[in-house]
Design an enzyme around this catalytic site. Structure first.
Site, PDB file in Angstrom:
ATOM      1  N   ASP A 189       0.876  -1.165   0.000  1.00 57.58           N
ATOM      2  CA  ASP A 189       0.000   0.000   0.000  1.00 57.58           C
ATOM      3  C   ASP A 189       0.925   1.231   0.000  1.00 57.58           C
ATOM      4  O   ASP A 189       2.103   1.122   0.346  1.00 57.58           O
ATOM      5  CB  ASP A 189      -0.858  -0.063   1.272  1.00 57.58           C
ATOM      6  CG  ASP A 189      -1.662   1.187   1.485  1.00 57.58           C
ATOM      7  OD1 ASP A 189      -2.402   1.569   0.574  1.00 57.58           O
ATOM      8  OD2 ASP A 189      -1.540   1.789   2.569  1.00 57.58           O
ATOM      9  N   LEU A 190       0.409   2.367  -0.405  1.00 55.15           N
ATOM     10  CA  LEU A 190       1.270   3.562  -0.488  1.00 55.15           C
ATOM     11  C   LEU A 190       1.144   4.448   0.757  1.00 55.15           C
ATOM     12  O   LEU A 190       2.043   4.497   1.593  1.00 55.15           O
ATOM     13  CB  LEU A 190       0.922   4.345  -1.764  1.00 55.15           C
ATOM     14  CG  LEU A 190       1.736   5.606  -2.035  1.00 55.15           C
ATOM     15  CD1 LEU A 190       3.200   5.287  -2.255  1.00 55.15           C
ATOM     16  CD2 LEU A 190       1.186   6.324  -3.275  1.00 55.15           C
ATOM     17  N   ASP A 191      -0.001   5.134   0.864  1.00 57.13           N
ATOM     18  CA  ASP A 191      -0.206   6.068   1.980  1.00 57.13           C
ATOM     19  C   ASP A 191      -0.181   5.313   3.308  1.00 57.13           C
ATOM     20  O   ASP A 191      -0.993   4.411   3.515  1.00 57.13           O
ATOM     21  CB  ASP A 191      -1.580   6.760   1.853  1.00 57.13           C
ATOM     22  CG  ASP A 191      -1.647   7.694   0.645  1.00 57.13           C
ATOM     23  OD1 ASP A 191      -0.596   8.197   0.233  1.00 57.13           O
ATOM     24  OD2 ASP A 191      -2.752   7.923   0.139  1.00 57.13           O
TER      25      ASP A 191
ATOM     26  N   THR B  18       1.651  10.321   3.745  1.00 52.39           N
ATOM     27  CA  THR B  18       0.863  11.367   3.083  1.00 52.39           C
ATOM     28  C   THR B  18      -0.452  11.630   3.816  1.00 52.39           C
ATOM     29  O   THR B  18      -1.154  12.585   3.478  1.00 52.39           O
ATOM     30  CB  THR B  18       0.547  10.969   1.627  1.00 52.39           C
ATOM     31  OG1 THR B  18       0.346   9.575   1.596  1.00 52.39           O
ATOM     32  CG2 THR B  18       1.671  11.352   0.700  1.00 52.39           C
TER      33      THR B  18
ATOM     34  N   LYS C 144      -8.511   6.613   6.187  1.00 52.06           N
ATOM     35  CA  LYS C 144      -7.337   5.880   5.695  1.00 52.06           C
ATOM     36  C   LYS C 144      -7.736   4.713   4.804  1.00 52.06           C
ATOM     37  O   LYS C 144      -8.567   3.889   5.182  1.00 52.06           O
ATOM     38  CB  LYS C 144      -6.479   5.402   6.866  1.00 52.06           C
ATOM     39  CG  LYS C 144      -5.772   6.559   7.523  1.00 52.06           C
ATOM     40  CD  LYS C 144      -4.708   6.103   8.493  1.00 52.06           C
ATOM     41  CE  LYS C 144      -4.004   7.331   9.062  1.00 52.06           C
ATOM     42  NZ  LYS C 144      -3.169   6.988  10.204  1.00 52.06           N
ATOM     43  N   GLY C 145      -7.146   4.663   3.625  1.00 58.80           N
ATOM     44  CA  GLY C 145      -7.404   3.565   2.690  1.00 58.80           C
ATOM     45  C   GLY C 145      -8.735   3.685   1.964  1.00 58.80           C
ATOM     46  O   GLY C 145      -9.062   2.864   1.120  1.00 58.80           O
TER      47      GLY C 145
ATOM     48  N   ARG D 177     -11.559   8.633  -2.475  1.00 52.66           N
ATOM     49  CA  ARG D 177     -11.765  10.075  -2.323  1.00 52.66           C
ATOM     50  C   ARG D 177     -13.240  10.415  -2.086  1.00 52.66           C
ATOM     51  O   ARG D 177     -13.582  11.169  -1.175  1.00 52.66           O
ATOM     52  CB  ARG D 177     -11.252  10.787  -3.573  1.00 52.66           C
ATOM     53  CG  ARG D 177     -11.077  12.265  -3.383  1.00 52.66           C
ATOM     54  CD  ARG D 177     -10.581  12.914  -4.657  1.00 52.66           C
ATOM     55  NE  ARG D 177      -9.345  12.308  -5.147  1.00 52.66           N
ATOM     56  CZ  ARG D 177      -8.835  12.510  -6.360  1.00 52.66           C
ATOM     57  NH1 ARG D 177      -9.450  13.307  -7.207  1.00 52.66           N
ATOM     58  NH2 ARG D 177      -7.723  11.905  -6.737  1.00 52.66           N
TER      59      ARG D 177
ATOM     60  N   SER E  23      -2.460   0.680  -4.413  1.00 48.40           N
ATOM     61  CA  SER E  23      -2.940   1.883  -3.723  1.00 48.40           C
ATOM     62  C   SER E  23      -4.285   2.347  -4.259  1.00 48.40           C
ATOM     63  O   SER E  23      -4.557   2.239  -5.452  1.00 48.40           O
ATOM     64  CB  SER E  23      -1.909   3.003  -3.896  1.00 48.40           C
ATOM     65  OG  SER E  23      -2.439   4.235  -3.468  1.00 48.40           O
ATOM     66  N   ALA E  24      -5.097   2.909  -3.364  1.00 46.86           N
ATOM     67  CA  ALA E  24      -6.389   3.487  -3.779  1.00 46.86           C
ATOM     68  C   ALA E  24      -6.211   4.860  -4.407  1.00 46.86           C
ATOM     69  O   ALA E  24      -7.117   5.386  -5.046  1.00 46.86           O
ATOM     70  CB  ALA E  24      -7.293   3.611  -2.546  1.00 46.86           C
ATOM     71  N   SER E  25      -5.031   5.439  -4.246  1.00 44.07           N
ATOM     72  CA  SER E  25      -4.842   6.842  -4.639  1.00 44.07           C
ATOM     73  C   SER E  25      -4.725   7.041  -6.148  1.00 44.07           C
ATOM     74  O   SER E  25      -4.015   6.299  -6.829  1.00 44.07           O
ATOM     75  CB  SER E  25      -3.592   7.402  -3.959  1.00 44.07           C
ATOM     76  OG  SER E  25      -3.382   8.729  -4.395  1.00 44.07           O
TER      77      SER E  25
ATOM     78  N   ASN F  80      -3.365   9.679  -7.132  1.00 45.04           N
ATOM     79  CA  ASN F  80      -2.164  10.520  -7.188  1.00 45.04           C
ATOM     80  C   ASN F  80      -0.880   9.722  -6.988  1.00 45.04           C
ATOM     81  O   ASN F  80       0.187  10.312  -6.781  1.00 45.04           O
ATOM     82  CB  ASN F  80      -2.243  11.609  -6.115  1.00 45.04           C
ATOM     83  CG  ASN F  80      -3.383  12.578  -6.379  1.00 45.04           C
ATOM     84  OD1 ASN F  80      -3.409  13.233  -7.419  1.00 45.04           O
ATOM     85  ND2 ASN F  80      -4.342  12.642  -5.472  1.00 45.04           N
TER      86      ASN F  80
ATOM     87  N   LYS G  55     -11.120  -0.569  -2.033  1.00 43.42           N
ATOM     88  CA  LYS G  55     -10.905  -1.472  -0.899  1.00 43.42           C
ATOM     89  C   LYS G  55     -12.093  -1.291   0.041  1.00 43.42           C
ATOM     90  O   LYS G  55     -12.547  -0.151   0.177  1.00 43.42           O
ATOM     91  CB  LYS G  55      -9.614  -1.104  -0.150  1.00 43.42           C
ATOM     92  CG  LYS G  55      -8.349  -1.175  -1.013  1.00 43.42           C
ATOM     93  CD  LYS G  55      -7.158  -0.550  -0.280  1.00 43.42           C
ATOM     94  CE  LYS G  55      -5.934  -0.491  -1.182  1.00 43.42           C
ATOM     95  NZ  LYS G  55      -4.769   0.172  -0.559  1.00 43.42           N
TER      96      LYS G  55
ATOM     97  N   GLU H 116      -0.224  -3.448   4.582  1.00 46.55           N
ATOM     98  CA  GLU H 116      -1.332  -2.484   4.632  1.00 46.55           C
ATOM     99  C   GLU H 116      -1.465  -1.836   6.004  1.00 46.55           C
ATOM    100  O   GLU H 116      -1.307  -2.494   7.015  1.00 46.55           O
ATOM    101  CB  GLU H 116      -2.651  -3.215   4.372  1.00 46.55           C
ATOM    102  CG  GLU H 116      -3.267  -2.986   3.015  1.00 46.55           C
ATOM    103  CD  GLU H 116      -3.795  -1.583   2.776  1.00 46.55           C
ATOM    104  OE1 GLU H 116      -3.859  -0.769   3.708  1.00 46.55           O
ATOM    105  OE2 GLU H 116      -4.158  -1.297   1.625  1.00 46.55           O
ATOM    106  N   ASP H 117      -1.807  -0.538   6.000  1.00 45.98           N
ATOM    107  CA  ASP H 117      -2.028   0.159   7.275  1.00 45.98           C
ATOM    108  C   ASP H 117      -3.510   0.399   7.562  1.00 45.98           C
ATOM    109  O   ASP H 117      -3.851   0.896   8.636  1.00 45.98           O
ATOM    110  CB  ASP H 117      -1.312   1.519   7.286  1.00 45.98           C
ATOM    111  CG  ASP H 117      -1.973   2.518   6.352  1.00 45.98           C
ATOM    112  OD1 ASP H 117      -2.344   2.117   5.233  1.00 45.98           O
ATOM    113  OD2 ASP H 117      -2.129   3.686   6.745  1.00 45.98           O
TER     114      ASP H 117
HETATM  115  P1  B16 Z   1      -6.589  10.181  -3.753  1.00 48.80           P
HETATM  116  P2  B16 Z   1      -3.648   4.088  -0.079  1.00 48.80           P
HETATM  117  C1  B16 Z   1      -5.522   6.021  -0.069  1.00 48.80           C
HETATM  118  O1  B16 Z   1      -4.247   5.557  -0.420  1.00 48.80           O
HETATM  119  C2  B16 Z   1      -5.477   6.880   1.179  1.00 48.80           C
HETATM  120  O2  B16 Z   1      -5.135   6.107   2.311  1.00 48.80           O
HETATM  121  C3  B16 Z   1      -6.818   7.532   1.413  1.00 48.80           C
HETATM  122  O3  B16 Z   1      -6.775   8.364   2.547  1.00 48.80           O
HETATM  123  C4  B16 Z   1      -7.214   8.340   0.163  1.00 48.80           C
HETATM  124  O4  B16 Z   1      -8.494   8.930   0.309  1.00 48.80           O
HETATM  125  C5  B16 Z   1      -7.209   7.406  -1.055  1.00 48.80           C
HETATM  126  O5  B16 Z   1      -5.929   6.823  -1.192  1.00 48.80           O
HETATM  127  C6  B16 Z   1      -7.546   8.152  -2.346  1.00 48.80           C
HETATM  128  O6  B16 Z   1      -6.506   9.047  -2.620  1.00 48.80           O
HETATM  129  O7  B16 Z   1      -7.569  11.201  -3.305  1.00 48.80           O
HETATM  130  O8  B16 Z   1      -5.159  10.677  -3.822  1.00 48.80           O
HETATM  131  O9  B16 Z   1      -7.006   9.488  -5.032  1.00 48.80           O
HETATM  132  O10 B16 Z   1      -3.533   4.028   1.411  1.00 48.80           O
HETATM  133  O11 B16 Z   1      -4.590   3.056  -0.669  1.00 48.80           O
HETATM  134  O12 B16 Z   1      -2.301   4.129  -0.761  1.00 48.80           O
HETATM  135 MG    MG Z   2      -2.788   3.170   3.353  1.00 51.67          MG
END
Ligand code: B16
Ligand code: MG
Length: 219
Positions: A9-11, A17, A45-46, A49, A116-118, A120, A147, A171-172
């Site tokens: 996982d990233l964040d 972040t 977290k996780g 958006r 990662s869900a992000s 970005n 997720k 994963e956190d």
């Molecule tokens: P974004 P992960 C998740 O990343 C974050 O933990 C979560 O807080 C965030 O809302 C989600 O990504 C979406 O991110 O707005 O940048 O697309 O923990 O899955 O790496």
């Molecule tokens: Mg995370």
């Protein structure tokens, strides 16, 4: 079955972040006229958006007040702020042990993946110069189900031609641990035992991971 793939996982696992997500959400909340306390940030977290926005609005008792297009506008506004923060990310914000852990798994012959869900993730990996350490990158731009759906991790396994049973996920977030389990993968939780459940092992951070030992134990 011997481990072949380590998925990260990233964040919260590779980079901290969460504090920037928090600042950007808090600013949006304040513009909408309510406070968003730090303790509430754990719930985001996780989480995707849009789902994060729903949780934020519930905290301010503003759920159901906006149309879909207004919701999209609010999410965009938060994201613009968040992107301003992460554009300035430095390599010193890589969490302790993260880089070494990726390198060691690769030396041991495992494939590495980002899950990662992000949306970005690309910008973050560029800023931290970590992109070349992954054999597969799956982020929010490639997934349609958030997720705890296992899609993100199953896509990584598919990229690498690996059976889920030979993958371990770091994963956190509870939603992420649940996603990995639902996908039939082994899990290492990154965090505190009181906050997370349903994992195969738990560490405080990647600096505590001994890749050799993990490969030996997860057979
Ligand atoms: P974004 P992960 C998740 O990343 C974050 O933990 C979560 O807080 C965030 O809302 C989600 O990504 C979406 O991110 O707005 O940048 O697309 O923990 O899955 O790496
Ligand atoms: Mg995370």
């Amino acid at each position: 079955m011997m481990l072949r793939v380590a998925i990260f996982d990233l964040d919260g696992v590779l980079v901290d972040t969460a504090k920037y997500h928090y600042l950007a959400w808090k600013q949006l909340a304040s513009e909408l006229g309510f406070d968003f306390p730090l303790a509430e940030n754990e719930k985001l977290k996780g989480v995707s958006r849009m789902r994060s926005l729903e949780i934020l609005l519930r905290t301010g008792r503003m759920e159901g007040r906006f149309t879909a297009s207004e919701m999209a506008g609010l999410a965009d506004r938060k994201n613009e702020r968040y992107v301003e923060y992460i554009k300035k990310l430095g390599k010193d914000e890589i969490l302790p042990g993260a880089r070494d852990c990726l390198l060691r798994f690769r030396e041991l012959g495992l494939k590495t993946a980002l899950g990662s869900a992000s949306k970005n993730a690309g910008v973050i990996l560029d800023r931290l110069e970590l992109g070349s350490l992954f054999d597969s990158i799956v982020d929010g731009t490639r997934t349609s189900r958030a997720k705890p759906d296992p899609e993100v991790f199953l896509l990584a396994a598919r990229d690498l031609g690996a059976d889920p049973a030979v993958c371990v996920v770091f994963e956190d977030a509870q939603a992420g641990l649940d996603a990995a389990k639902a996908g039939g993968m082994r899990t290492v939780a990154v965090g505190q035992p009181g906050d997370l459940t349903g994992y195969d092992a738990i560490v405080d951070g990647l600096h505590e991971v001994d890749p050799e030992d993990l490969v030996r134990r997860f057979v």
